[in-house]
Design an enzyme around this catalytic site. Structure first.
Site, PDB file in Angstrom:
ATOM      1  N   GLU A   1      29.516  11.797 -38.978  1.00  0.00           N
ATOM      2  CA  GLU A   1      30.423  10.669 -39.199  1.00  0.00           C
ATOM      3  C   GLU A   1      31.333  10.841 -40.423  1.00  0.00           C
ATOM      4  OE1 GLU A   1      28.167   7.003 -38.826  1.00  0.00           O
ATOM      5  OE2 GLU A   1      27.876   7.376 -36.680  1.00  0.00           O
TER       6      GLU A   1
ATOM      7  N   GLU B   1      24.942   9.918 -30.932  1.00  0.00           N
ATOM      8  CA  GLU B   1      24.318   8.650 -31.325  1.00  0.00           C
ATOM      9  C   GLU B   1      24.905   7.550 -30.448  1.00  0.00           C
ATOM     10  OE1 GLU B   1      24.437   7.389 -35.414  1.00  0.00           O
ATOM     11  OE2 GLU B   1      24.189   9.439 -36.168  1.00  0.00           O
TER      12      GLU B   1
END
Length: 530
Positions: free
Chosen positions: A190, A307
């Protein structure tokens, strides 16, 4: 059709036996509002098992714990996850990298070896997330989470490249190149959430990606490397464009999505998350990512959502609620063939981003809680793993029908109903006992079955059925569970069939059965040819 019920065993003390009745009862005055009609002989092709290709875990160091390993072994047995992805492989608590007093790199893989040896011993492969930054290699001191993952770029990109090359070579020597060819190497986590997970810019991330990808490929060009592992399905076209223009290797796109409409980093659940009302939440991101790849210079790249979940905080009671089981299935069904894997975040509440948790049910991401009690969400994957290898044609949008080569047939169906009231967040609503309301009935109509006897198994998840959280609430929400309470919750919520029967299929090959269904119920029928 002739149906002979020889044995009917109802387990778990269910009072609502009419759920399994084949004919109308007093409640059937309402008309059947769903029909699932499936022909055993009409195949839709091989079942896409992207749902169990990968699952998430918090961080690598937690994987050295006995309870973590015991829970993963159980999840492997029940759900058959193929890969596992986790943060923190290179953080200081894994003791991978340091430097001597002259600044020369020193490598050690003792902890990594212990973890990966265990994973492979239970036939789970690593989906290798390369991060975060070892402190002796870091350009700054900013960290994230209780366990202090350093999120700054390397002070020396060449030293970072050498570390990745050395690590990849070590994997090759220890496990063999044929094994490592089956792994995935993902660069960072991320990086678009700056400064949370990455203090650099997008250009800095692309630089990190290039050095990393070239290091992995220098060991073996067949090894698979990709990214950008972004939150919110971001940077997909930009990453492909960067790699195309600079001739940087990339084998797959990875990114993330969560089913809430605000923010992407909240380890303490303080923002008050709200489950998205959008029917296409999560799945819309996945489908759009696939479209972005298809429209790019590299249209055949694999797509891995490394995810995904209903919520991005490990303090969201929706994760514990029975509602989550139907939600998971609904999203996976909507994704269809758009993704190569959908990695649920995470398999266990042994997860310490905000630090060790103090209560047994705290809204953690896990499919199991810290004591290994299976949440309702767990059984979504358990039931999916019971499906056959061939998918059957089925026009119902909230079900799967499959068959096995041995003549067995399975039907998995559910209701997902959004019940969160307006102007209410998850942390206010899903902490309550929430009885489900009737959604009418579902008529199962199966045809094309081979004549003969079958063992019918009926599985269920719903309110007070494989619903450990509601049982926990009924205990008074104790801050600590005794051994006896843990065992009681595990035994009551063990995923065994709630009913079994021996049935006979006649010469017409058909089987019909009506089910009363409530909000967010999940049913699995398994017909096993005798």
């Amino acid at each position: 059709m002739k149906q002979i019920v020889v044995v009917l065993t109802i387990l778990l003390g269910l009072a609502n036996a009419k759920t399994f009745a084949q004919n109308s009862s007093a409640k059937k005055s309402a008309s059947t509002n769903r029909i699932i009609k499936v022909d055993y002989n009409k195949s839709a092709g091989e079942l896409n098992t992207m749902f169990k290709e990968c699952v998430g875990a918090g961080r690598a160091n937690e994987g050295l714990r006995a309870d973590w390993q015991q829970q993963l072994t159980l999840a492997k047995k029940d759900c058959d996850f193929k890969y596992i992805r986790m943060h923190g492989l290179l953080t200081d608590d894994m003791a991978v990298y340091t430097e001597d007093n002259k600044g020369n790199p020193q490598y050690s893989y003792q902890y990594v070896d212990a973890l990966y040896d265990f994973l492979l011993s239970i036939n789970v492969k690593p989906f290798v997330e390369l991060g975060f930054m070892p402190s002796r290699l870091a350009s700054g001191s900013q960290t994230i989470f209780w366990w202090r993952g350093n999120v700054t770029p390397p002070k020396d990109y060449k030293k970072w490249e050498d570390l990745i090359r050395n690590l990849t070579q070590h994997f090759t020597e220890r496990y063999g190149e044929e094994e490592v060819k089956t792994w995935y190497f993902e660069v960072w986590n991320e990086p678009n959430l700056s400064p949370g997970f990455w203090t650099g810019t997008q250009a800095d991330y692309f630089k990190l990606y290039e050095y990393t990808a070239r290091a992995v490929k220098s060991v073996n060009s067949a090894y698979k490397v990709g990214g950008p592992a972004t939150a919110g399905a971001a940077w997909v076209p930009e990453t492909i464009d960067f790699c195309s223009k600079n001739n940087v290797p990339i084998d797959f796109i990875s990114t993330h999505s969560y089913g809430v409409g605000q923010g992407f980093l909240d380890e303490f659940g303080g923002s008050g998350t709200v489950l998205s009302k959008e029917s296409s939440s999560v799945s819309g991101d996945v489908i759009n990512s696939r479209k972005q790849i298809s429209a790019s210079d590299k249209p055949n790249l694999e797509l891995h959502y490394t995810e995904w979940s209903s919520s991005y905080t490990p303090a969201d009671p929706f994760h514990d609620s029975y509602h989550s089981a139907a939600y998971i299935l609904q999203k996976l069904k909507q994704v269809g063939n758009a993704a190569n894997s959908m990695s649920y975040w995470v398999f266990t509440d042994v997860f310490e981003e905000p630090g060790p948790r103090f209560t047994p049910f705290h809204g953690g991401f896990g499919l199991m809680n810290t004591q290994g009690i299976k949440k309702a969400a767990y059984f979504s994957y358990d039931f999916l793993n019971k499906l056959g290898t061939t998918e059957l044609q089925d026009t119902d949008t909230s079900s799967w029908a499959t068959k096995s080569a041995n003549g067995n047939m399975q039907v998995l169906f559910w209701d997902f109903t959004y019940t969160l009231p307006d102007r209410t967040n998850n942390q206010q609503y899903y902490i309550k006992d929430l009885p489900s309301k009737s959604k009418g009935s579902v008529k199962i109509q199966l045809t094309g079955l081979e004549k003969g006897n079958y063992h019918l198994e009926i599985y269920k998840v719903g309110y007070k059925v494989n619903d450990a959280y509601t049982d926990y609430l009924a205990m008074g929400k104790p801050s600590q569970l005794t051994k006896q309470q843990v065992n009681a919750l595990k035994e009551k919520n063990n995923g065994n069939p709630i009913a079994t029967a021996i049935i006979t299929i006649g010469s017409d090959g058909s089987y019909n059965k009506d089910f009363d269904i409530n909000e967010n119920d999940v049913f699995l029928l398994n017909l096993v040819k005798i």
